[in-house]
Design an enzyme around this catalytic site. Structure first.
Site, PDB file in Angstrom:
ATOM      1  N   ALA A  63      10.330 -18.694  29.492  1.00  0.00           N
ATOM      2  CA  ALA A  63      10.740 -20.171  29.120  1.00  0.00           C
ATOM      3  C   ALA A  63      12.029 -20.265  29.845  1.00  0.00           C
ATOM      4  CB  ALA A  63      11.205 -20.500  27.460  1.00  0.00           C
ATOM      5  N   GLY A 102      12.489 -19.915  12.263  1.00  0.00           N
ATOM      6  CA  GLY A 102      13.731 -19.654  12.166  1.00  0.00           C
ATOM      7  C   GLY A 102      14.855 -20.624  11.768  1.00  0.00           C
ATOM      8  N   ARG A 103      14.810 -20.974  10.555  1.00  0.00           N
ATOM      9  CA  ARG A 103      15.753 -22.132   9.976  1.00  0.00           C
ATOM     10  C   ARG A 103      17.006 -21.400  10.142  1.00  0.00           C
ATOM     11  NH1 ARG A 103      13.278 -23.000   4.458  1.00  0.00           N
ATOM     12  NH2 ARG A 103      13.859 -20.841   4.238  1.00  0.00           N
ATOM     13  N   GLY A 133      16.466 -13.852   0.481  1.00  0.00           N
ATOM     14  CA  GLY A 133      16.564 -14.488  -1.250  1.00  0.00           C
ATOM     15  C   GLY A 133      15.905 -13.333  -2.039  1.00  0.00           C
ATOM     16  N   ASP A 152      11.772 -13.310  10.130  1.00  0.00           N
ATOM     17  CA  ASP A 152      13.066 -13.931  10.820  1.00  0.00           C
ATOM     18  C   ASP A 152      13.818 -12.903  11.429  1.00  0.00           C
ATOM     19  OD1 ASP A 152      12.312 -16.574  10.212  1.00  0.00           O
ATOM     20  OD2 ASP A 152      13.696 -16.543   8.395  1.00  0.00           O
ATOM     21  N   ARG A 203       0.865  -1.093   0.008  1.00  0.00           N
ATOM     22  CA  ARG A 203      -0.014   0.184   0.064  1.00  0.00           C
ATOM     23  C   ARG A 203       0.877   1.168  -0.101  1.00  0.00           C
ATOM     24  NH1 ARG A 203      -1.515   3.187   4.317  1.00  0.00           N
ATOM     25  NH2 ARG A 203      -3.658   4.327   4.292  1.00  0.00           N
ATOM     26  N   ARG A 210      14.140 -30.482  43.541  1.00  0.00           N
ATOM     27  CA  ARG A 210      13.818 -29.345  44.386  1.00  0.00           C
ATOM     28  C   ARG A 210      12.287 -29.172  44.386  1.00  0.00           C
ATOM     29  NH1 ARG A 210      17.480 -26.395  41.345  1.00  0.00           N
ATOM     30  NH2 ARG A 210      15.780 -25.103  40.667  1.00  0.00           N
TER      31      ARG A 210
HETATM   32  O1  F6P Z   1      11.972 -16.972   6.295  1.00  0.00           O
HETATM   33  C1  F6P Z   1      10.927 -17.247   6.790  1.00  0.00           C
HETATM   34  C2  F6P Z   1      10.257 -18.460   7.344  1.00  0.00           C
HETATM   35  O2  F6P Z   1       9.141 -18.390   7.662  1.00  0.00           O
HETATM   36  C3  F6P Z   1      11.424 -19.035   7.937  1.00  0.00           C
HETATM   37  O3  F6P Z   1      11.315 -18.728   9.432  1.00  0.00           O
HETATM   38  C4  F6P Z   1      10.973 -20.602   8.005  1.00  0.00           C
HETATM   39  O4  F6P Z   1      12.159 -21.421   8.031  1.00  0.00           O
HETATM   40  C5  F6P Z   1      10.631 -20.827   6.421  1.00  0.00           C
HETATM   41  O5  F6P Z   1      10.159 -19.285   6.201  1.00  0.00           O
HETATM   42  C6  F6P Z   1       9.610 -21.651   5.957  1.00  0.00           C
HETATM   43  O6  F6P Z   1       9.450 -21.577   4.674  1.00  0.00           O
HETATM   44  P1  F6P Z   1       8.427 -22.155   4.143  1.00  0.00           P
HETATM   45  O7  F6P Z   1       6.939 -21.589   4.216  1.00  0.00           O
HETATM   46  O8  F6P Z   1       8.589 -22.061   2.706  1.00  0.00           O
HETATM   47  O9  F6P Z   1       8.370 -23.704   4.188  1.00  0.00           O
END
Ligand code: F6P
Length: 321
Positions: free
Chosen positions: A189, A173-174, A106, A130, A23, A214
Site C-alpha cells: 500500500a 483495530g479500534r 477485556g 489485534d 481443545r 508523474r
Molecule cells: O478486539 C477485536 C476487534 O475485532 C477489534 O479489532 C474491533 O475494533 C472490535 O473487535 C470490534 O468489536 P465488535 O465485534 O464487538 O464490534
C-alpha cells in the site's frame, strides 16, 4: 490442594485459533487428570450458569475451525461487583478450582478482578486479532486476520491498478494499528493511518497529486478503524485532490476463517502452558511466546500498552512506495 476441575471460556471478540486453544486446554487438563468445564458466552455465560463438562472427544475436529465452539460475548455486567460476585457463586457451586481465560484486554481485566479481588485462580491465554497484549510476540488469531486482510487487499489491487484509482481500505483495530501496518507493508500500500501515529493528511494528498502529475494514478491507503472511517478519509482525499476515490471496509471478515498453522500451534502450546500453571497452583498470570520461548507475565503487565514495531514498518513502507 490438587486442582480437580478447571473452567475454560472465550470472551470479547472471537479470533481464529480460539477453538485450537479450547481443545488444548481440555486435552491438557485431561492429561493432568483434571476435569475441564466449558463455560459458554464468556463471563456472561458464567453469570447465567451456562456450563458443560468437556471431554477429549467433545473437542475433536475443532483445531482447524474458526470462531469458538464456546461462543463469546462482551459482558458489561461483569465489570460490576454484583456481576463478579454472581460469577464467583457459580464458580464455587460447580467446584471449579481455576479458570483458563481466552481473550484480549477485556478478558484479562476480568481475570485480574477474579484473581486479585475474589481469589479465584486465573490464567490468561491471549486470543485477539489485534495483537495488543503484552508478554507475547503474537496473539492467537492475529496471523490469520492479517493473512485474510492481505488476501482481500491483493484482490483490491487488481481493480485499483486496472482502473487507476485511489482506494481507501479500512481494517479492524479500534486501538491497535497492528493489522493495518502489516497489510499495508505486505500488500504494497502507498500509505497507512493507525491510531498510534499522528497522520499528515495534507502531506499525503500532496504526494498523491505529485504522483498523479508523474503518472502514478493507483493508490491504496490502509486505515485502521481506530484512526478514522474510510468514508471520511476518502472524502478528505477527494476534497484536497479533486480525485475520485473508492472505499472498502473489510470488517468482520477479518475475524473469520480457518486459523493459520502459526495460530493453531500458538494456541496449542499456550493452552497446555495455561493448564500446567493452574495445576501448579499459579494465578493472575498470562502465557505467551517471545522469541520462541514460552513466557509467563502478570495479567496486569499483559494489559499495559504494547511496544510495537510501528515506526520500523512505517519507514519501510514509505521507503518502498
Ligand atoms: O478486539 C477485536 C476487534 O475485532 C477489534 O479489532 C474491533 O475494533 C472490535 O473487535 C470490534 O468489536 P465488535 O465485534 O464487538 O464490534
Amino acid at each position: 490442594m490438587a486442582i480437580k476441575r478447571i473452567g475454560v471460556l472465550t470472551s470479547g471478540g472471537d479470533a481464529p485459533g480460539m477453538n485450537a486453544a479450547i481443545r488444548s486446554v481440555v486435552r491438557s487438563a485431561n492429561y493432568f487428570n483434571i476435569e475441564a468445564m466449558g463455560i459458554f458466552r464468556g463471563f456472561a455465560g458464567l453469570i447465567n450458569e451456562e456450563l458443560k463438562v468437556l471431554d477429549h472427544h467433545s473437542v475433536s475436529n475443532i483445531i482447524g475451525r474458526g470462531g469458538t465452539i464456546l461462543k463469546t460475548a462482551r459482558c458489561p455486567e461483569f465489570l460490576t461487583s454484583d456481576g463478579q460476585s454472581r460469577a464467583v457463586e457459580i464458580i464455587k457451586k460447580y467446584n471449579i478450582d481455576g479458570l483458563a481465560l481466552i481473550g484480549g484486554n477485556g478478558t484479562y481485566g476480568g481475570g485480574i478482578a477474579l484473581s486479585k479481588k475474589w481469589n479465584i485462580p486465573c490464567i490468561g491465554i491471549p486470543g485477539t486479532i489485534d495483537n495488543d497484549i503484552n508478554g507475547t510476540d503474537s496473539t492467537i488469531g492475529a496471523d490469520t486476520a492479517v493473512n485474510t486482510a492481505l488476501d482481500a487487499i491483493d484482490k483490491i489491487r487488481d481493480t485499483v491498478t486496472s482502473m487507476e484509482r485511489i482506494f481507501v481500505v479500512e481494517v479492524m483495530g479500534r486501538d491497535s494499528g497492528f493489522i493495518a501496518l502489516q497489510v499495508a507493508l505486505g500488500g504494497g500500500a502507498e500509505d497507512v493511518l493507525i491510531p498510534e501515529r499522528k497522520f499528515d493528511m495534507v502531506r499525503m494528498c500532496h504526494d498523491i497529486v505529485e504522483g498523479n502529475i508523474r503518472g502514478k494514478v493507483s493508490w491504496i491507503v490502509i486505515v485502521a478503524e481506530g484512526a478514522g472511517h474510510a468514508t471520511d478519509i476518502a472524502k478528505q482525499i477527494t476534497d484536497l485532490t479533486s480525485l475520485e476515490t473508492r472505499i472498502v471496509v473489510l470488517g468482520h471478515i477479518q475475524r473469520g476463517g480457518a486459523p493459520t498453522a502459526k495460530d493453531r500451534n500458538l494456541a496449542s502450546i499456550l493452552g497446555t502452558e495455561a493448564v500446567r500453571l493452574l495445576a501448579d497452583g499459579q494465578s493472575g498470570k498470562a502465557v505467551g511466546v517471545i522469541s520462541d520461548k514460552v513466557t509467563v507475565v502478570d495479567l496486569e503487565f499483559a494489559v499495559t500498552k504494547k511496544e510495537t514495531q510501528n515506526e520500523i514498518i512505517y519507514q519501510a513502507l514509505k521507503t518502498l512506495t
